[in-house]
Write an enzyme that holds these catalytic residues in place. Structure first.
Site, PDB file in Angstrom:
ATOM      1  N   HIS A  34       0.783  -1.363   0.185  1.00  0.00           N
ATOM      2  CA  HIS A  34      -0.072  -0.327  -0.085  1.00  0.00           C
ATOM      3  C   HIS A  34       1.248   1.682  -0.193  1.00  0.00           C
ATOM      4  CE1 HIS A  34      -3.662   2.211   0.295  1.00  0.00           C
ATOM      5  NE2 HIS A  34      -2.831   3.077   1.650  1.00  0.00           N
ATOM      6  N   LEU A  35       1.841   1.626   0.584  1.00  0.00           N
ATOM      7  CA  LEU A  35       2.797   2.257   1.079  1.00  0.00           C
ATOM      8  C   LEU A  35       3.859   2.048   0.009  1.00  0.00           C
ATOM      9  CD1 LEU A  35       2.898   2.598   4.383  1.00  0.00           C
ATOM     10  CD2 LEU A  35       1.675   4.101   2.814  1.00  0.00           C
TER      11      LEU A  35
END
Length: 291
Positions: A267-268
């Protein structure tokens, strides 16, 4: 000799909020507005600001309630309010047009700005930011039930993510074991240190509650995509624990001028792929201005 554009760290009072932001690059270059997600801050852009600033004027604020920006109790803590605050920052520093970074909780802020003034948007940089129902898989069912009927019973059924383990999950949740050693642990430790200050967890839940209103705006965002056809660069971490990979195709369905890159990241994505992403963002900004 290296021409390195150093980031400057500033604080300014806008819209009644003491707002922290990072800035780099010449002010006569194309603007890039980097908007972070939950539970992070502008610190998540630390590795891409200087490379981007070689071709752009880069600004990365901490949204109200995050990072080093003030978190007053009487702030509204809706994405529309955050967009007004960021708009005030843009007017204060004189950034009239900009590329918008679409990511996580930064996505509702970015699209509020884009829908209000499409003429200001030079292009979209989409990085694990959701704007379609396709991206919200079965794990969102409890959230949707709560947004529709915010009773104590439905709140009790929500996943428990506003804690240290929830913050860590944002970084390394649902990714293959072989990839986990790529993630430095400072990220989730620093995010939790900021989020665990008195009152901040309650503020984070208030922001989460407003995400339900953002979801109702998905048709407006699709209409914006189809009508204005902004230039778009999509950078996607394949192992996102929150947003389904079908979201990528939803963007492709609506945007005719989109360049898509999917990585074995999370996600990051910038935590592990900042070199690749910085290079693509630089190229995107330069080509958009020359084309």
């Amino acid at each position: 000799m290296l021409d390195v554009q150093k980031a400057h760290h500033r604080t300014v009072v806008v819209d009644g909020v003491e707002l922290f932001y990072r800035e780099a690059g010449p002010r006569d270059a194309p603007g890039v507005l980097l908007l972070h997600g939950q539970p992070s801050s502008s610190y998540s852009f630390r590795d891409v600001i200087s490379p981007l600033a070689e071709v752009a004027w880069v600004v990365a604020p901490d949204l109200p309630g995050f990072g080093f920006t003030e978190a007053p109790d009487d702030y509204e803590y809706t994405f529309e309010a955050m967009a007004r605050t960021i708009d005030a920052l843009m007017r204060e520093i004189g950034m009239e047009q900009f590329f918008l970074y679409i990511h996580d909780f930064g996505a509702p802020v970015a699209y509020s700005l884009a829908l209000a003034r499409p003429d200001r948007v030079l292009g979209l940089i989409i990085q694990n930011g959701n704007a379609h129902q396709e991206g919200l898989g079965p794990d969102w069912d409890a959230n949707k039930a709560y947004w529709s009927d915010p009773t104590p019973e439905n709140r009790e059924k929500l996943p428990k993510w506003l804690n240290f383990e929830g913050v860590r999950h944002t970084y390394v949740g649902d990714i293959p074991e072989r990839l986990k050693p790529q993630f430095a642990p400072e990220g989730w430790h620093l995010d939790w240190e900021r989020m665990s200050r008195p009152g901040l967890v309650d503020i984070q839940f208030r922001i989460f509650e407003d995400y339900g209103r953002y979801v109702t705006r998905f048709p407006d965002i699709s209409a914006y995509h189809c009508e204005y056809q902004p230039l778009a660069l999509l950078l996607w971490g394949r192992h996102d624990p929150y947003f389904e990979i079908e979201e990528v195709l939803a963007y492709a369905r609506e945007l005719d001028r989109i360049d898509m890159h999917i990585y074995h990241g999370a996600h990051l994505l910038l935590e592990t792929h900042h070199q690749e992403c910085a290079a693509l963002m630089r190229e995107f900004v330069v080509n958009a201005q020359s084309g």
